[in-house]
Design a protein around this motif. Structure first.
Motif, PDB file in Angstrom:
ATOM      1  N   PRO A 160       0.813  -1.226   0.000  1.00 50.68           N
ATOM      2  CA  PRO A 160       0.000   0.000   0.000  1.00 50.68           C
ATOM      3  C   PRO A 160       0.842   1.269   0.000  1.00 50.68           C
ATOM      4  N   SER A 187      -4.497  -4.800  -1.812  1.00 52.68           N
ATOM      5  CA  SER A 187      -3.377  -3.963  -1.380  1.00 52.68           C
ATOM      6  C   SER A 187      -3.229  -2.739  -2.272  1.00 52.68           C
ATOM      7  N   SER A 247      -6.101  -0.448  -1.455  1.00 55.97           N
ATOM      8  CA  SER A 247      -5.934   0.218  -0.156  1.00 55.97           C
ATOM      9  C   SER A 247      -4.903   1.344  -0.260  1.00 55.97           C
ATOM     10  N   ILE A 278      -5.687   5.196   0.745  1.00 61.26           N
ATOM     11  CA  ILE A 278      -4.842   6.008   1.625  1.00 61.26           C
ATOM     12  C   ILE A 278      -4.499   7.335   0.953  1.00 61.26           C
ATOM     13  N   LEU A 296       0.249   2.921   6.509  1.00 51.84           N
ATOM     14  CA  LEU A 296      -0.922   2.059   6.707  1.00 51.84           C
ATOM     15  C   LEU A 296      -1.304   1.966   8.187  1.00 51.84           C
TER      16      LEU A 296
END
Length: 513
Positions: free
Chosen positions: A91, A310, A313, A317, A339
């Motif tokens: 990530p 992943s 995500s 973010i 993360l």
């Protein structure tokens, strides 16, 4: 504001929120985490003392009696693939450099299919406890020892890293000393691995894999809801040029292109599957070669889903911090922490969420560590101890006891190295570099042994040594270039325009490497 705009910032008395300032572990978080650790220990105790088949023979300890099911083996393979490094690192990579890395799925699926139909039938027919025994049969004992030593060295160097990273994350969100966390969790892993053998490792991996899945899914769902939906995530990613999958630039100095990700990772992953003791050991624990093939195909599906989650995500973010980069604003020190920082930022939404996430990160680490310890115990027994034992018979009980002792000793050594890895930060980079250096030699020796019948031991031994030196020259040269600033990777646009707090101005740019 973008990189060119941040130099006018001024320092005020308002500090940025730190990891610990966002939220700390609650009682529920500790309960979730401790429950997973206790479950792992109980599984080890069960297979050691209460299961019908005791772990007192080589076949039981290393192969699970060769009657394991496809589901637990597949989940164990997936759990072993997902280390704490990849769970936290992918990530962060997507957040910084965009989605080009996601095409690694192509390489991984191709490797799983190739191994299931080309390499697995060879090893399944031979039924070897150590994959390196094949090298003695194909070449001679010198080639076998050459790769066995490389494998053990890499395992010992890499294992402390996969424990250190989640221990650091846990320490940051809980306030508990890093070394206390590392020792306690490693002790649990050594306990169930040494007592329960492969069956305990596989079933704890299965339980832990659900914690990993739950943690990753929770981050994506809660993060998506927090920023306003999937459309917002994709719009902000597109606006910052992060949606990229077919960069066909042939320049090998670009961090990620279609060619470097697919071709480079194809051969890297081929070495991790086709010539990896841990993977082969699990597949050989299945009763038929057909089931071993299905397990590898299922592995390709599992890791593809992990990569998709992943990558997404990482985009989530970015959508959340698109106008206030936590690294430049000094909320966190390194992008690898982003993360856990996001998790703690979202923690108010769901009670116990940080506990679930940290449990998932530790599950990834413990599954990798237990896999490596169990596999290396078999390699050391078969490739080093039995040859030194000579013609004298070694009873199954003695062999089982030796392997359990090896797990404890090697595990303890890795714990000791975990305690100093924070002070010897270079070991992290060295371990990654050594992995790339040794992968080519190992893969080449195995593949050539199966495909070039006239190749002899002396040729592959000299070729393997030459491969180590040439790969080492490239690997260490690239690291030197990165440290000296000769080689730099440009990240995607980052901003601090929307930060609601002030932070000290620096001469750095918004560039995370």
């Amino acid at each position: 504001m973008y990189a060119a705009d941040v130099f006018g910032s001024t320092t005020t008395q308002l500090p940025p929120p730190t990891m610990s300032g966002v939220k700390t572990f609650s009682f529920l978080d500790y309960f979730v985490f401790c429950s997973l650790m206790l479950t792992s220990a109980v599984i080890g105790v069960y297979f050691a003392f209460f299961a019908k088949q005791k772990q007192n023979t080589t076949k039981e300890y290393l192969m699970g009696g060769k009657n394991m099911g496809i589901f637990p083996i597949t989940m164990s393979l997936v759990a072993s693939y997902i280390s704490g490094v990849s769970l936290l690192g992918v990530p962060a990579e997507i957040y910084t450099f965009g989605t080009q890395y996601g095409v690694i799925i192509i390489a991984e699926v191709l490797v799983c299919v190739l191994c299931s139909y080309v390499f697995m039938p060879v090893f399944y027919k031979l039924q070897l406890y150590s994959s390196f025994e094949y090298l003695r049969m194909r070449y001679d004992n010198s080639v076998r020892l050459f790769l066995s030593v490389l494998y053990c060295l890499m395992t010992i160097l890499y294992t402390p890293l996969i424990i250190y990273i989640p221990s650091l994350a846990f320490s940051q969100v809980s306030g508990i000393n890093l070394y206390v966390v590392a020792v306690a969790t490693c002790a649990i892993c050594i306990f169930y691995t040494s007592l329960g053998g492969l069956k305990a490792v596989v079933w704890t991996d299965t339980v832990q894999s659900f914690a990993m899945i739950l943690g990753v899914v929770a981050v994506t769902v809660l993060g998506t809801m927090d920023v306003g939906g999937v459309g917002v995530v994709l719009d902000r990613a597109a606006a910052s040029n992060r949606l990229e999958f077919f960069n066909l630039d042939p320049n090998p100095l670009v961090r990620h292109t279609f060619w470097t990700v697919v071709i480079g990772n194809f051969f890297m992953w081929l070495s991790h599957i086709a010539a990896n003791q841990a993977i082969l050991q699990r597949c050989l624990a299945l009763p038929t070669v057909g089931k071993a093939r299905r397990a590898l195909i299922s592995l390709s599906i599992g890791i593809s889903l992990f990569v998709v989650f992943s990558v997404y995500s990482g985009l989530v973010i970015y959508a959340k911090y698109h106008d206030c980069d936590p690294v430049y604003s000094q909320a966190i020190r390194k992008v690898d922490q982003i993360l856990p920082y996001t998790v703690m930022d979202l923690a108010n939404s769901v009670p116990g969420f940080p506990g679930i996430f940290i449990a998932g990160v530790f599950s990834a680490a413990l599954s990798s560590m237990s896999t490596m310890l169990n596999s290396m115990s078999g390699v050391i027994l078969q490739d080093f101890i039995r040859p030194l034992w000579g013609q004298r018979p070694l009873s199954e009980l003695a062999a089982s006891t030796i392997m359990k002792t090896i797990v404890v000793l090697i595990g303890s050594l890795c714990v000791a190295m975990t305690l100093i890895v924070d002070r010897l930060g270079a070991i992290i980079q060295v371990s990654r570099t050594l992995s790339g250096i040794t992968a080519g030699a190992s893969l080449g020796i195995f593949v050539l042994g199966m495909t070039v019948p006239w190749l002899n031991a002396k040729g592959v031994l000299y070729g393997g040594i030459a491969s180590l030196f040439s790969a080492g020259f490239v690997a260490f040269g690239s690291q030197h270039a990165l440290r000296s600033g000769t080689l730099r990777f440009a990240n995607r646009p980052l901003s601090v325009d929307g930060c609601l707090y002030d932070f000290p101005a620096t001469n750095a740019t918004l560039n995370h490497e």
